[in-house]
Structures are given as C-alpha cells and as structure tokens.
Scaffold this active site. Structure first.
Site, PDB file in Angstrom:
ATOM      1  N   ASP A  87       0.821  -1.215   0.000  1.00  0.00           N
ATOM      2  CA  ASP A  87       0.000   0.000   0.000  1.00  0.00           C
ATOM      3  C   ASP A  87       0.853   1.263   0.000  1.00  0.00           C
ATOM      4  O   ASP A  87       0.340   2.367   0.135  1.00  0.00           O
ATOM      5  CB  ASP A  87      -0.954   0.005   1.199  1.00  0.00           C
ATOM      6  CG  ASP A  87      -0.230   0.039   2.534  1.00  0.00           C
ATOM      7  OD1 ASP A  87      -0.909   0.022   3.571  1.00  0.00           O
ATOM      8  OD2 ASP A  87       1.021   0.073   2.551  1.00  0.00           O
ATOM      9  N   HIS A 108       2.983   6.178   1.070  1.00  0.00           N
ATOM     10  CA  HIS A 108       4.269   6.877   1.060  1.00  0.00           C
ATOM     11  C   HIS A 108       4.501   7.598  -0.262  1.00  0.00           C
ATOM     12  O   HIS A 108       4.922   8.738  -0.292  1.00  0.00           O
ATOM     13  CB  HIS A 108       5.421   5.908   1.298  1.00  0.00           C
ATOM     14  CG  HIS A 108       5.380   5.235   2.626  1.00  0.00           C
ATOM     15  ND1 HIS A 108       6.219   4.229   2.990  1.00  0.00           N
ATOM     16  CD2 HIS A 108       4.575   5.433   3.712  1.00  0.00           C
ATOM     17  CE1 HIS A 108       5.944   3.830   4.226  1.00  0.00           C
ATOM     18  NE2 HIS A 108       4.957   4.531   4.685  1.00  0.00           N
ATOM     19  N   TRP A 130      -5.693  -3.172  11.282  1.00  0.00           N
ATOM     20  CA  TRP A 130      -4.311  -2.733  11.451  1.00  0.00           C
ATOM     21  C   TRP A 130      -4.438  -1.710  12.588  1.00  0.00           C
ATOM     22  O   TRP A 130      -5.098  -0.680  12.390  1.00  0.00           O
ATOM     23  CB  TRP A 130      -3.837  -1.903  10.286  1.00  0.00           C
ATOM     24  CG  TRP A 130      -3.464  -2.378   8.934  1.00  0.00           C
ATOM     25  CD1 TRP A 130      -2.455  -1.888   8.195  1.00  0.00           C
ATOM     26  CD2 TRP A 130      -4.137  -3.315   8.090  1.00  0.00           C
ATOM     27  NE1 TRP A 130      -2.431  -2.454   6.956  1.00  0.00           N
ATOM     28  CE2 TRP A 130      -3.461  -3.345   6.847  1.00  0.00           C
ATOM     29  CE3 TRP A 130      -5.260  -4.143   8.232  1.00  0.00           C
ATOM     30  CZ2 TRP A 130      -3.841  -4.156   5.794  1.00  0.00           C
ATOM     31  CZ3 TRP A 130      -5.651  -4.949   7.190  1.00  0.00           C
ATOM     32  CH2 TRP A 130      -4.926  -4.952   5.985  1.00  0.00           C
ATOM     33  N   TYR A 171      -2.507   0.879  14.712  1.00  0.00           N
ATOM     34  CA  TYR A 171      -1.242   1.600  14.840  1.00  0.00           C
ATOM     35  C   TYR A 171      -1.419   2.746  15.828  1.00  0.00           C
ATOM     36  O   TYR A 171      -2.132   3.704  15.549  1.00  0.00           O
ATOM     37  CB  TYR A 171      -0.822   2.156  13.485  1.00  0.00           C
ATOM     38  CG  TYR A 171      -0.495   1.103  12.466  1.00  0.00           C
ATOM     39  CD1 TYR A 171      -0.624   1.357  11.109  1.00  0.00           C
ATOM     40  CD2 TYR A 171      -0.041  -0.159  12.840  1.00  0.00           C
ATOM     41  CE1 TYR A 171      -0.306   0.398  10.153  1.00  0.00           C
ATOM     42  CE2 TYR A 171       0.275  -1.128  11.900  1.00  0.00           C
ATOM     43  CZ  TYR A 171       0.136  -0.851  10.561  1.00  0.00           C
ATOM     44  OH  TYR A 171       0.435  -1.800   9.618  1.00  0.00           O
ATOM     45  N   LYS A 213      -3.322  -6.708  13.096  1.00  0.00           N
ATOM     46  CA  LYS A 213      -1.985  -6.457  12.540  1.00  0.00           C
ATOM     47  C   LYS A 213      -1.405  -5.329  13.384  1.00  0.00           C
ATOM     48  O   LYS A 213      -1.965  -4.236  13.430  1.00  0.00           O
ATOM     49  CB  LYS A 213      -2.133  -6.040  11.074  1.00  0.00           C
ATOM     50  CG  LYS A 213      -0.868  -5.789  10.308  1.00  0.00           C
ATOM     51  CD  LYS A 213      -1.224  -5.862   8.806  1.00  0.00           C
ATOM     52  CE  LYS A 213      -0.149  -5.391   7.859  1.00  0.00           C
ATOM     53  NZ  LYS A 213       0.156  -3.984   7.786  1.00  0.00           N
TER      54      LYS A 213
END
Lengths: 251, 251, 251, 251, 251
Positions: free
Chosen positions: E19, E24, E140, E142, E173
């Site tokens: 991804d 990025h 995910w 984070y 994740k």
C-alpha cells in the site's frame, strides 16, 4: 392549517412544562415534585391543556394519564453545561413522539447562536414530519449569543416569534418582552402562529398573575408555565387563578 | 431546458420577495406589511409574476391565493446574527415546497464564504431534485467573505451569475453591479440562465425606476424586489411604474 | 477493466476542458468564449475526443451536441476563494451525470490538503457508482498544501498519478512535471490507469506544442487542454497542431 | 415499561463488567483475567445477573455461555487517550447486539462534555431501537468536563441519574456519591429508572462491602462491578459477600 | 467464529502487503516493483497466503490472479501528508471489496489519534457488514498521537492487539514490540483474535528472519510483510526463508 383545537380551552392555552430535570438538574426539585406523577396529576386536577415533558418521562409515566390530558413531547434537550453553545439535537423523533402518545411536538431553537443553522434545519424537518401526520409543531425560540445582550428585548422577542412562524411552527413559545405593546407586536409578527409566553423564574403568585394579565390583554394565546406552578406552595390554587385570567378573560 | 414561462410576462419577470422577517427581523415592518396577506395581495393586485417567501408563510398564507399568483419558496434562511459565516442549510425540501404549491424553488449561496462548499453541494441537490420534477431552480448568489471587499463589484457580480449557471440554476438572482455594461456582462456570463437583479435597500421610487431602466437596457430578465415595493407609501403605484419599464419596455 | 475506447483516437486522448467560469471567474473569458456553445463547437470542429464541463453547462448546452462529441462531467467544483482549503464536494451525482449524457465522470482531488480524506472517500464512491454502470471515472489529482511547495515536482506528480490508480481511476489528470523522464515515471507509477496532462496557463502555441511533444514521447495517453485552445487567437489551428502530435505521432 | 426482570434476582442486580481492555488497556490485567472466559466463568459460578462487555468479546466468547447468563453489550467505547473529549460513538448497533445474544444494551454518556449533544442524540436512538424490540437500554452517565470539578458530587450524581431517566434509560449506571442520603436522592431523581452504582477503583473486599451496604440501604437497584471482583484474589468469595448484601438484604 | 482457514497454511499466515504507493509514494519503488503484477506474481510463486492491496490495484490487476491466491483489500488509505491527523475514511465498501474478489477486508485504526472515534465507528461497521457475509475483518491497529511517544512500546502494542479484539477483528496487525515476552502478551491480550506483525522498514534478510523467529516463538499467527520482500534483491529467496520459519516451525 394544522388543527390545534385539542390543545385549547376557549381558544386559549395553559401548558404545564417540566424539563428542568434535564436542563438545570434535580436541585430545582423537592421530594414531591421530583416525581413526574406529581406534575401530571397537578395538570390533570387543574384541567390544564397539556403537559410538556421529554421522552423519558413520557414513556415511563404518561400511559396511565393518556385519557386524561394531552401530551406534548419536547424533542431536544441539553444540560446546563457549556453554554451558550451547548445545544440540543433531536433526542426523540416525531414518529416516536406520536407513538408515545404526543398530541404535539416541541423543539428549542437558540436564535443567534453558533448552531442556529443546525437548529433551523432540524426544526424544518420536525415541521415537515409532524405536518405530514397532521400533528402541530411548537418552536421554543430563545435568543442566545454574543450579539444578544438582552434576550427579552422587545425587538428580540418579536424576532423570535416571527422566526417561529417563518419556520412553520403552529405555536411559538417565547420570553416575556415586558409590556403589553411589545407582547402585541410579538403576536402580530407571528401572524397565524399562536404565541405563548414562557413562565420564567419563580416569582410570587400575585406577581405572576400580573404578568399573565398583560399577556392576555395583548391578545396572545396563553402560557407555558413550569416552576411558577410546581415550585409553588399550592399549585392548584395558582392554576385556578391562571385559568380565571386565561380561559375566562379576567384581565 | 426547464420551462419557466409560467413565471414570466412578455418573457420578463417581476418577483415580490419577503424574507426579511427571517433575515433581518420585524423592525423592517409596520403593522400593515408585517401581515403576509398584504404581501400576497399587493403582488396579485399588481399582476406581478410570483411571490417569494419561506415555507412558514407559504404553508399558512398561500392556500387562498393558489389560483391567483405563482409561489416561489426560498428553501434556506438564516438570521441576521453571526455574519459572515452564519449560513442557511435547507429548511424546506424540494418535494415539500412543491407540495406547498411552489412553482419554483430558490436557495441562497454565499459565494466566497467559508461554507461555500456546503452551499454548492446543497444547491446541486436542489437542482437535481427540482429538475427531476420539471420545476425551475433559482440561485440567489451573494458574494460574501474576507476576500470580497465589494460584493457589488462588476467582476464579482458576473462571477456570481456564472456560478449560478455552472451549478444548474434556471434563474440567477444577483446584486446590481451599477452600470449597463456590467449588467450586460453578468447576463452574458450566465448564458442561458436568466438573470434578475435583487432589489436592495429602500430608495425613492424614482431612484429605483432609474436602476430598473438600466437593468432592462442591459437585456436582463427582470427583478426580484422587496422593500422598494412593500415599504413604499403606495406599493401599487410603484409596481405600475415597474411594469411599464419591465413588461412594456419603457426604458 | 472499464472500456474507455469511445474517448480515444488511436488510443490517445485530447479533451477540451472549460471549468474556469466556476474555478476562476468570467475574467478569463471574452465575449466569444464566455458562451459555452463556442467551446463545444470548437471541440466538434476539431474532432477532439470529449468536452469537460460542469453539470450546469452540460444540462443547458450539451443536448444539441449529443450525437457529435462525448461529454465528460466534472462532478465537483469550487470558487477561487479561500484557498488552499476551499474544496469541492459532489455537486453532481454519478447517475445524474449519466442521465445528462456523460460518457465519463471526473472529480478533483487535492492530494495533501486538509480535506484529502473526504476527497478520497468521495472519489471512492464515484468509482464505485460509475463502474457499476460501466462508466469510466477520471481523477484530477492536484497536490496542494503546506507540505507541498512545488506541486509540479516530479515526485509529487508521480505520487498524484499513483494515488489516482490506487483509488480506482481509469484516467488520471495531473500537472506537467517538466521532463520526459518524469513524465514516463508518472505513467509507470499509474500502471494500467491512463495518464493525461493538464493544460495549465496560457502560453504561445509553439511553446505548448513543445510541451505536448515531450508528453507523447514519454508514452502518456494525451492531454486535457483549456485556455491554450479557447483563449488562443485561432483555436482550430492550435487543435490541428495538437492532433498531429497526439494522434499521428509527430514528435 | 420495558421488562427488566430477567436481569434481576429478588428485584436486585449485580452485573460483572469488563471493558477495561478497551478503556484503559491490558495493564489492568494479569495472565488469568486477560482471558474473557475467566470473566464469564466467574459471573456464572457466582450466579450474578449479567456480564457487560463490548461486541468483540461478545461475538468471540459468549456463544458457549448463552444459556448460562444474560449478556449486556456496551455499544460504544473509547481508549484512554485524548481525555476529556475523546468520546465513544456507536461501535455496535442495537440490532447487531441483539443478534449477538444481548439481553440489554448499554451506552456511555459524558454529561457536561463538549460532545454531550452527540451522545444524547446517539442514546436517544439506542432507546428508540431497543424499546421497539422490547430490549432494555442502560445509560452509563459519567459527568465529565471543565465545569465539573468533582464528578462524584452528590448533586452531579443525582443530575446524572435524572438525565438517564429523561433520555429514556431503563437502568442508570452512575458514580457513588458517597452517602446514603445522596444515594437516595439519586434514585428519587431517576424515578422509575433503576439506578446501579459503578464499581470504581479496586479497594479491599471489606471496604467495598461497606460501600455496597450503603448503596442497598439507600434503596438502589444494585451494582455494576469490575475490578473489585476480577482483580481480587478470590473473586468467588467476593461475589458471595456481595450477594448476601444485595440479594439477601444483609445490610 | 468467522472461518479464516482459507488464509492460512498450517494455521499460520504470511501476507504480502503493498500500500506504499498510496501511503508513502512511488519513491519507495523501482521500475520493477512499481508494477503491481510483480507483487502478485511474487506472492503466487512463493505460495504465500494472500496479497493485501487497495481497491484500485485489486480492480485492475487481480482478475487474472483470482484462482491463484486470496486477496485482502485494505478499505481505507491516506497519503503521507498532514500527519498525525491525516486519516483514512472508507474508500472501498465491504460489499464492493467482496465483489472485487476479496477473501477478507482490512482497515487501519490510529489508536490514540484525534480521529480515533470515527475510526472505531467505521471499523465497527466493517465488522458488522463483513461478518454478516461470513468474511473476516482485519484491523491494522497503529498507535499514533501526542500521548504516544513510542508506538512500539510493549504496553502500547498489547493495547493495540486488545482493541482489535474488542472491536471484533478476526485478525489484528500490529507493530513489533521487540521481545518474545512482549509478543506473547500481545497475543494473550488479543485472545481468540489472531495476531500478525507488520513488516516495518527494510532491513537485511538475516535481520528480518531473526525478528520473525521471535514472532513465531511467541506463538503469534504470522506476519504481513511488504518492503522486506518486494524491495529485496531476491524476493523469492526471502520468502522461502520466511516459510521455513512460519509454516515449518524452523525457530
């Protein structure tokens, strides 16, 4: 025009309101009037036109009074914190209020506040849904904000009454502007929308009756009273005095 | 193209607007014109093309005039407080307006303001819903914001007219840019969207007629007038003068 | 893969875009090109692949050109005020655009701006709805924000092209990064998404042709041009030059 | 009135709550009680009235306990970060909770916080949907904000209990205000809405039993306890002590 | 419990994620791996369990690989700008992902950020919709925000894993907390939710294998790896090494 006659006596209105539990807190109450049954029973014994409460009280208390007095549900509410911009989105929907037995629905609008736009939009929807079901919509229009040093200024009260009519309200609930002339102009500004005056802080029964005589002299529809009845020492006596003035024209 | 001919006389338009009760307050009115019946009756007696009001007035007052003059409902509105960012979300929906008898719907857009994006999106929806039902959509495009020192600047008015067309409006209502050349360029910028000019503050009938002659010389569609008619001493006379210029080409 | 062949000639694309009426204002136009008919007629006479306009122009002007050139509707738009955070929510819906005759839909995304998240979400929906109907979706990806000093930086343009592909775009419209190598990398980053370059400010026809030769040398799909055609003295001549380069490979 | 008897023993309630995994983090747990099975098994072995967890634990762990103890699902949640305005929108919907086996649903409201309005609105919807399906709705009302220096102040706790009732809650979960008189007034303010007290930080079993005796002397419905049971050395012994006081009236 | 066995080998998981094109930018890529075909082919040749990409890559590239490897679609995404509060609303809907061939859906949550509430609410809906269709949901999680100086702190990683489970995720994740003990506690905190570790920045294949041995010693489910495979000189060799450790227990 939506039919509001079931909310009137001789085409006039006295509503008993109790939302201070939400809007101020239980400090406004004592061990008798903290119980919503007391509010309903006072209004029924006095033969008033309706009780105004939020949906929590309506759902848990109104069923046994269903045949005895009309119910008006206030659809929004907020606590006393974070003024002036704490506001009240819809907590109860129009269909929900009608299912709970409401004969009319009400909604508070803070004219001049930073969330005026959302309140106008919300009330626009309330009117749309209520009128589609033949149910009256009542707007409490309370001016509030940095540009409004005196919410009871006669021009501000007339503005509030006119805004209620422009938004589609069948009944407007506004602050007392203080004189017969200002009250008359408020009702003229509202046109076919009937104007009732909010009860305000607790004063002596005599002082309150004086205010109410002026309200009726000015040709308004009536009052929505709260603490001046249920915080008084003898609520039934107070109501009798109000009925003389409002239903019987003793002013 | 949506058919707007029912809103015209000789392909020109004079609309009588009354939203000041919401947008300014009752101080703009006297005991005669505070009554919406007066607004409707003035427009009907003068044979104008339509009355522009909000949904509250439409619902309570228009039914008895339904056969006598077309109705345009202004779908959003806001009070005079909290400028420049107080704005107007939809208070009345397109279907609701049509059910209330509207022949067209209108919506205000503050070009250049911080909530321009929401207003564009709202009006995009108004156009979508109105056109699906064959109903014209009118955009009032008023430039407003820190980057706009003069909303009546000719470039700004032409921009407003073009934005109305780009958003799908059938009629654009904009400020007077002040000269025949600027008026012409505004209409050219709007292309097939017909441009009418907002009435503005009250001036003498003679001064207003001068403005209107320039508007018609520039080839625009007409005017949306308010206070210059209903705040005047003799509204019917004022309207007769306007009709000569606008319908009969006396300029 | 959605079929975009109806928007191509020899697998290449020249789109004529006109959204400056909304995004800049009428000052960009003269009395000839202010009229959207001129834009459509120029594109048709030149045999270009499509015209890109907003829904207002599409609804009022495209019907008579329906059989003569494909239409791409730009679904969002904003004025030139309040940059960099003035943004464009959906003014036109996908189904609405298709009903207006659009062969493809476009949407602007300001990569790096404070409302990037809403724009990603909106375009995700545009792709979902367009692809369900077999219609191509085009993303204009313009880097914009405090962390982006140079939107035409080669890395930024390649990022824009890649983001368009990641979001599901069939065609990406990006700024010119300035060299054949940078253009190639932008197309590689976009993979199966076809990349066209935005026309930018008006320059001489010769200078513009030089830019376009590099674009084609780099293997891109083509261009979306605006002012460099319709602000030129001889739009048809300019288009002929572009067609030689883009359709016939004269670079 | 919604029937809550399946959540009671002798008309009283002991709920075992475990949401600290979301609201504080795993540092509150050890290798035994980090496992939700331990929470369910403790409540079942102790014969408590229900377990309160979020939907993740409900979906993955409750199925094998479905016949053995009622489930209450807490519909919102937030982490320990960004207080005091980090808040909890609905993560689980009412219908979803019922499909997961919930006998009641709960929702946290931060009375006095900047997002009080959204929380009131959300809970209003929770009540509407739950009551339409005959399911009880529980409000955790925790005062929180710059105007509230002491959330456990007796007036604040009574306000919290009253707000729960005004919003339609069948059970209110509030902080301990610290005295029998204050606890009584909180229950009186809530009227027909049953009040249970939150367990709070871990104290010795003896200290906690003292608190619980006062809660029952004041006539409240019971408790929602967490760490004072599952962080204790002998959870079953602690529960036996609580049951004596709450179900058997040993106070 | 939702069945995740089609995403496992010997009850373990290796997912290849790409991804970075969105999150990025293309600077992370070279002319070989910028092409999504390379990512799919690497995963297929290596016999990994699934590829994780966004919907743009899924729609344009996955069809030819549909029979050869499961697809996981990451439903949200954001650019690298405006951290830490740039966030990712849903770009792809659950039903849409399944129609594109996804065997599971994923969503990123920034625990501790200012938009944590919206992310919790969004993921709550993702779980609701995916589970209704029998499809696994992957979170995910984070940690990100001013109160989180070290997102890889063991307590923070265990909190992230627990939050994933509390929200209903089938697979979590999370970042690598750095020691076998911390990895074990993260998996214990997540209970029945399977935990995989994010690949992180590129390190040498030997260094990465060391990390992976610890992950497996701690009893976790496996890894989601990106740059450590497709930025390496010999991706197939790297994958073989990982498979030995993860599927065959060589640690």
């Amino acid at each position: 025009m939506i039919d509001i006659s079931s909310l009137t006596t001789n085409d006039k209105m006295i509503f008993l309101a109790c939302d201070q539990g939400m809007e101020h807190g239980p400090e406004d109450f004592n061990e008798t009037n903290i119980n919503p049954d007391f509010i309903f029973q006072t209004a029924i014994k006095s033969g008033l036109n309706a009780v105004i409460v939020g949906k929590g009280i309506a759902e848990k208390y109104y069923p046994e009074y269903r045949q005895e007095i009309p119910l008006i549900i206030k659809l929004n509410g907020h606590s006393r914190f974070n003024k002036p911009n704490g506001w009240g989105p819809l907590i109860c929907e129009v269909e929900e209020a009608i299912a709970l037995g409401a004969a009319a629905v009400g909604y508070t609008i803070h004219l001049g506040s930073l969330i005026e736009a959302e309140m106008f939009q919300n009330f626009g929807r309330v009117v749309r849904e209520a009128h589609a079901l033949g149910v009256p919509a009542i707007a409490w229009v309370y001016p509030r904000g940095p540009e409004i040093p005196n919410p009871q200024d006669p021009n501000m009260v007339a503005y509030a009454a006119r805004v209620a009519m422009e938004l589609g309200a069948d009944i407007a609930k506004v602050y007392n502007p203080g004189s017969v002339g200002a009250l008359r102009w408020a009702q003229m500004s509202a046109g076919k929308t009937r104007v009732v005056i909010s009860g305000g802080d607790k004063v002596t029964p005599e002082a309150y009756e004086e205010e109410v005589r002026d309200i009726m002299r000015a040709g308004l529809a009536g009052i929505a009273v709260g603490r001046n009845v249920w915080q008084s020492e003898d609520p039934l006596a107070v109501c009798n005095g109000l009925k003389e003035i409002i239903y019987k024209g003793a002013y």
